[in-house]
Scaffold this motif. Sequence first.
Motif, PDB file in Angstrom:
ATOM      1  N   HIS A 417      45.717  44.193  42.514  1.00 37.93           N
ATOM      2  CA  HIS A 417      44.504  44.418  41.550  1.00 37.93           C
ATOM      3  C   HIS A 417      45.190  45.434  40.636  1.00 37.93           C
ATOM      4  N   PHE A 418      45.330  46.572  40.898  1.00 31.77           N
ATOM      5  CA  PHE A 418      45.769  47.240  39.880  1.00 31.77           C
ATOM      6  C   PHE A 418      46.807  46.952  38.503  1.00 31.77           C
ATOM      7  N   VAL A 419      47.480  46.006  39.008  1.00 25.29           N
ATOM      8  CA  VAL A 419      48.607  45.627  38.081  1.00 25.29           C
ATOM      9  C   VAL A 419      48.245  44.441  37.166  1.00 25.29           C
ATOM     10  N   ALA A 420      46.222  43.343  37.927  1.00 25.87           N
ATOM     11  CA  ALA A 420      46.176  42.885  37.260  1.00 25.87           C
ATOM     12  C   ALA A 420      45.327  43.222  36.167  1.00 25.87           C
ATOM     13  N   GLY A 421      44.564  44.537  36.563  1.00 20.41           N
ATOM     14  CA  GLY A 421      44.466  45.359  35.693  1.00 20.41           C
ATOM     15  C   GLY A 421      44.704  45.918  35.303  1.00 20.41           C
ATOM     16  N   MET A 422      45.926  46.416  34.322  1.00 23.11           N
ATOM     17  CA  MET A 422      46.883  46.986  33.363  1.00 23.11           C
ATOM     18  C   MET A 422      47.155  45.263  32.709  1.00 23.11           C
ATOM     19  N   ALA A 425      44.741  44.529  30.664  1.00 24.05           N
ATOM     20  CA  ALA A 425      44.487  45.545  29.085  1.00 24.05           C
ATOM     21  C   ALA A 425      45.486  45.465  28.251  1.00 24.05           C
ATOM     22  N   MET A 426      46.636  44.979  28.786  1.00 21.32           N
ATOM     23  CA  MET A 426      47.529  44.335  27.401  1.00 21.32           C
ATOM     24  C   MET A 426      47.236  43.204  27.117  1.00 21.32           C
ATOM     25  N   LEU A 427      46.872  42.657  27.118  1.00 23.99           N
ATOM     26  CA  LEU A 427      46.285  41.559  26.819  1.00 23.99           C
ATOM     27  C   LEU A 427      44.662  41.486  26.090  1.00 23.99           C
ATOM     28  N   GLY A 428      44.243  42.663  26.276  1.00 22.24           N
ATOM     29  CA  GLY A 428      42.830  42.609  25.308  1.00 22.24           C
ATOM     30  C   GLY A 428      41.719  42.040  26.380  1.00 22.24           C
ATOM     31  N   LYS A 429      42.052  41.431  27.200  1.00 27.05           N
ATOM     32  CA  LYS A 429      40.884  41.703  27.934  1.00 27.05           C
ATOM     33  C   LYS A 429      40.515  42.275  29.264  1.00 27.05           C
ATOM     34  N   SER A 430      39.714  43.553  28.454  1.00 28.69           N
ATOM     35  CA  SER A 430      39.068  44.714  28.677  1.00 28.69           C
ATOM     36  C   SER A 430      37.663  44.349  30.318  1.00 28.69           C
ATOM     37  N   GLY A 431      37.444  44.106  29.582  1.00 30.39           N
ATOM     38  CA  GLY A 431      36.166  43.853  30.666  1.00 30.39           C
ATOM     39  C   GLY A 431      36.759  42.883  32.236  1.00 30.39           C
ATOM     40  N   GLU A 432      37.771  41.993  32.112  1.00 32.47           N
ATOM     41  CA  GLU A 432      38.510  42.391  33.272  1.00 32.47           C
ATOM     42  C   GLU A 432      39.280  43.286  33.668  1.00 32.47           C
ATOM     43  N   ALA A 433      39.586  43.782  33.474  1.00 32.55           N
ATOM     44  CA  ALA A 433      40.554  45.071  33.586  1.00 32.55           C
ATOM     45  C   ALA A 433      40.299  46.158  33.898  1.00 32.55           C
ATOM     46  N   LEU A 434      38.968  46.053  33.697  1.00 37.28           N
ATOM     47  CA  LEU A 434      38.261  47.757  33.727  1.00 37.28           C
ATOM     48  C   LEU A 434      37.022  47.052  35.659  1.00 37.28           C
ATOM     49  N   ALA A 435      37.318  45.888  36.033  1.00 40.14           N
ATOM     50  CA  ALA A 435      36.406  45.230  36.726  1.00 40.14           C
ATOM     51  C   ALA A 435      38.079  45.313  38.389  1.00 40.14           C
ATOM     52  N   HIS A 436      39.112  44.825  37.581  1.00 37.95           N
ATOM     53  CA  HIS A 436      40.429  45.242  38.554  1.00 37.95           C
ATOM     54  C   HIS A 436      40.002  46.072  38.925  1.00 37.95           C
ATOM     55  N   LEU A 437      40.176  47.630  38.318  1.00 38.70           N
ATOM     56  CA  LEU A 437      40.265  48.737  38.611  1.00 38.70           C
ATOM     57  C   LEU A 437      39.716  49.846  39.313  1.00 38.70           C
ATOM     58  N   ALA A 438      37.904  48.961  38.821  1.00 38.52           N
ATOM     59  CA  ALA A 438      37.317  49.888  39.680  1.00 38.52           C
ATOM     60  C   ALA A 438      37.671  48.841  40.778  1.00 38.52           C
ATOM     61  N   ASN A 439      37.923  48.078  41.553  1.00 39.17           N
ATOM     62  CA  ASN A 439      38.283  47.002  42.870  1.00 39.17           C
ATOM     63  C   ASN A 439      39.745  48.056  43.311  1.00 39.17           C
ATOM     64  N   PHE A 440      40.567  48.067  42.657  1.00 33.55           N
ATOM     65  CA  PHE A 440      41.683  49.379  42.815  1.00 33.55           C
ATOM     66  C   PHE A 440      41.158  50.197  43.640  1.00 33.55           C
ATOM     67  N   ARG A 441      40.113  51.320  42.875  1.00 38.09           N
ATOM     68  CA  ARG A 441      39.737  52.267  42.934  1.00 38.09           C
ATOM     69  C   ARG A 441      39.131  52.557  44.548  1.00 38.09           C
ATOM     70  N   GLN A 442      38.442  51.191  44.347  1.00 33.59           N
ATOM     71  CA  GLN A 442      37.543  50.943  45.792  1.00 33.59           C
ATOM     72  C   GLN A 442      38.128  50.860  46.804  1.00 33.59           C
TER      73      GLN A 442
END
Length: 552
Positions: A417-422, A425-442
């Motif tokens: 999930h962390f790498v997917a978020g990264m 973010a690089m591809l400009g898909k900010s909403g999906e990135a934030l969701a993946h990063l939140a999943n990672f922290r949880q």
Amino acid sequence: MTAPDIFLSYNREDQAVAKRYADAFAAEGLNVWWDAALRSGEAYDEVTEAALRAAKAVVVLWSPRSVVSRWVRAEATIADRCKTLVPVTIEPCERPIMFELTQTAELSHWTGDAGDRAWLAFLNDVRAFVGREAAPVPIVEAPEPTPTKPGERGGAPSLAVLPFTNRSGLPEDEVFAFGMVEDLVDALSKGVNVRIISNSSTARFCRGALPDVEAMGRQLGVRYLLEGNVRRSGSDLRVTAQLVEAASGEVLWSQKFDRPLANLAALQEDLIEELAAHLGAQCYRAEMEQALKKPRDLTAWECTTRAMAAIRQFTPESIFRAIEEAAHAVAIAPDYGLAHALLADTSSMAYMYLSPDDPAEVARIRHHIDHALACDAENAAVLGHVADALNYTGQAAEGLRRARRAIAISPGHGYAHFVAGMACAMLGKSGEALAHLANFRQIEPHSPYHQYAFHWQATCFQNLGDWAAAEEANDCCLTLNPDANYATFQKAIIVHKLGRIEEARQLMIETRRREPAGTLAMWELRTARLNAANEALLAHLRALWTETDGMV
């Protein structure tokens, strides 16, 4: 000022304990520098910093109060850089993430007894830093390690989940306790950080059947044991679990999980996800500590854990150390997919942050990516590190596809999930990135990668134009690692955009001071690679660079 033998770092609320240590060191003829009067806490006093940097050993007293002290954490960080850090736990606490893998003496019990064996062992460690000969202390020699066989891959640590005890006495909780074990074994078996033996193998070990945990571990052939219990408390259910090292009987980790009983099925699923995440991380951390202590005869698995430990520090030196360990793993086991994936990942980090554009290096990294996929294309950990390497070498679209595949194979794989978020973010898909990063922290609440997750979260907010939220996320990164130069750089850009020009200049001066070899061209290249050539960010960078020329 005469250089002190020892600089004592502590929280002022622990002053009585600090005095005990200072007096004990002085009684051994060691020169100790400590002074509570200088601990106003806002900034370094010149005298304090001079003593800190001059000391031959910096003894940091970890306690629940000192671990949250920015003063003590800063002193420990400087000592770590100077290679003078000798930490000791004076009260049970969870150390700051960046110091978790530093060998730390456990003296919570010590009240000043000069003959205490743990104190004497710690005193020997301090003397080794100071360079004075220690008084002879009987040391039990560890047995010679069994030589590693050529090509030995090694493997994840083994763990047995023992039957949970129903402390409520209610029949329905007996079913719940049994289901907890069954589902936990299933969840952990999908991970890569620990090898689980079937629960049918442990069913005979009811509480009290075999009190000797060493014998139990030997019979089951495992390194770790997990035991737990369930208990009702009013309208809540409490699950308690603890991880035990079989060889020593030492409790490595324990935690309580409290949930309301309203929906028992959802409760069990929630508890399983959280417990599995905690447990996998704790086992892996224990394995890292063991591998770091082991000087030779390493398996490929142990080399990968050493590489992972080095990555956590994220400095040029640690990245090259990680590459060396990953290459060693590949040399030991050339068909080990995880080793190739990790070598690609660590090499890509060096490329991203330290190398100019180099198609030949990208091709070399791609070779290890392809080799990793050829060896083990359906392994979530392999896919996670492959995705990270793709992200860092300008192939974020494929990196996202590989990360998504890792999540499909193992939805609870936090790193994927962390790498997917990264990648998002690089591809400009900010909403999906934030969701993946939140999943990672949880999924991984205690992961050392949280600092990087906050960094990418800040990047997403930058891309969305929410600069205040970007600063808040970046500050979370700096709280976890005050020495993260990439975060200091990002903060400079953010506050420059927010109009706090003088603060931005000071942050850029600090960024350049920490990395004197860094050039404007190198920082421009990093910024363009990580942010898809965002011209607005590059403009802030160039303005700040010009404004701070000659000030470093």
